[in-house]
Enzyme design. Structure first.
Site, PDB file in Angstrom:
ATOM      1  CD  GLN A  90       9.275  -8.211   0.765  1.00 46.15           C
ATOM      2  OE1 GLN A  90       8.669  -7.147   0.444  1.00 46.15           O
ATOM      3  NE2 GLN A  90       9.639  -9.164   0.016  1.00 46.15           N
ATOM      4  CE  LYS A 113       8.636  -5.108  -2.952  1.00 47.45           C
ATOM      5  NZ  LYS A 113       8.089  -6.240  -2.084  1.00 47.45           N
ATOM      6  CG  ASP A 128       2.224  -7.860  -2.680  1.00 44.78           C
ATOM      7  OD1 ASP A 128       2.630  -7.236  -3.898  1.00 44.78           O
ATOM      8  OD2 ASP A 128       2.700  -8.050  -1.595  1.00 44.78           O
TER       9      ASP A 128
END
Ligand code: NAP
Length: 302
Positions: free
Chosen positions: A98, A54, A121
């Site tokens: 994460q 990422k 997200d």
């Protein structure tokens, strides 16, 4: 018949180029770039490799990227304080924590602490609600479902009036993609069925699908005889079924299989995603798109 392969790797390359060009234009015209804060807690090898990818992708697109690695024993209070810091940081448009987090930290509390307007997200309850309402309300569709829809659109498959069957009802894939496909919108407007372990006759429903989206995490769950001839099959499943030595690097790598029996299914389907190389690359791609969009919303140019 051999199905058309839906290659996420190719679509990813096209979308990343589009994002890079937009970032360049906004930088020239407005003097700002999208900012992404990536928070990694601990050193779980899978999480480290996801975050590394990422970060690398964000930097390659010209984003400002803040990689914030924290020890596995960080307290929940300190992690929440860190999120608050990025919530208040004007140069940050997207905050990614994460998952999974260590057991002593309440994931729900952490997700809920992220400013919904920086929740790239798309997991914050506010964004789940916005997705449900649809249209311009939806700011950050979760990345894997957004990637699935993008693949369907760019493959040119007709979605209006199509029978879409989604196998799996998780909060990160099944439920959101089902919601997205039923919206009265481009790349959607479908008739949607969700099936799960409580479903009586899985084969019956799958066989009705013009578009079959499978996110169960069970290798080979969907049999070739459950696929309607000519259907579009999106296999989200990523299952590690063993290890092999990579011909390229000589190192041990995982052998991955999807939830669909690909070799036989490709002789029946009209189009199909391989595993790996199908849905997988789209998740990071849509994360980048959500981060760019977050900046565009802020600038009033979305
Ligand atoms: P999950 O949270 O475990 O949910 C799986 C869903 O599938 C559940 O709703 C479950 O039903 C259903 N299911 C499982 N076995 C079934 C069966 N035999 N018959 C019918 N339904 C069944 O999984 P997830 O997070 O959605 O992930 C699914 C798969 O997608 C995994 O392989 C994961 O690795 C992969 N994935 C890939 C990406 C990517 O490529 N970027 C991203 C996310 C996930 P119940 O609700 O009844 O238990």
């Amino acid at each position: 018949m051999t199905a058309k392969l839906i290659l996420g790797t190719e679509v990813q390359a096209t979308i990343l180029k589009e994002i890079e060009a937009e970032v360049h234009k906004i930088k020239q015209e407005r003097g700002v770039v999208p900012g992404l804060a990536t928070i990694l807690v601990g050193d779980n090898p899978a999480s480290v490799s996801y975050v590394t990818l990422k970060v690398k992708t964000a930097l390659s697109l010209g984003f400002k990227e803040v990689q914030d690695n924290q020890p596995a024993d960080i307290s929940e209070k300190d992690l929440l304080a860190l999120i608050d810091k990025y919530n208040k940081d004007d140069s940050i448009n997207g905050i990614l924590v994460q998952l999974p987090l260590p057991k002593h930290i309440d994931e729900k509390k952490v997700i809920n602490a992220i400013d919904p307007d920086k929740d790239v997200d798309g997991f914050h309850p506010v964004n789940v609600g916005r997705l449900m309402i649809g249209g311009s309300e939806c700011k950050f569709p979760p990345c894997t479902p957004a990637g699935i829809q993008e693949l369907i659109i760019r493959t040119g498959v007709e979605t209006k009036g199509a029978e879409v069957v989604v196998v799996g009802r998780s909060n990160i894939v099944g439920k959101p993609i089902a919601n997205m496909m039923l919206q009265k919108a481009k790349g959607a407007n479908s008739t949607v069925t969700i099936v799960h372990t409580g479903t009586k006759d899985l084969a019956f429903h799958c066989l009705r699908a013009d578009i079959l989206i499978v996110a169960a995490g069970v290798p080979g769950l969907v049999k070739p005889e459950w696929i309607k001839p000519g259907a579009c099959v999106i296999d989200v499943g990523v299952n590690r079924i063993g290890e092999k030595i990579s011909e390229k690097t000589g190192k041990k790598v995982a052998i991955l299989r999807g939830d669909v029996d690909f070799e036989k299914a490709k002789e029946i389907a009209g189009s199909i995603t391989p595993v790996p190389g199908g849905v997988g690359p789209m998740t990071i791609t849509m994360l980048m798109k959500n981060t760019l969009n977050s900046l565009k919303f802020k600038l009033g140019i979305a």
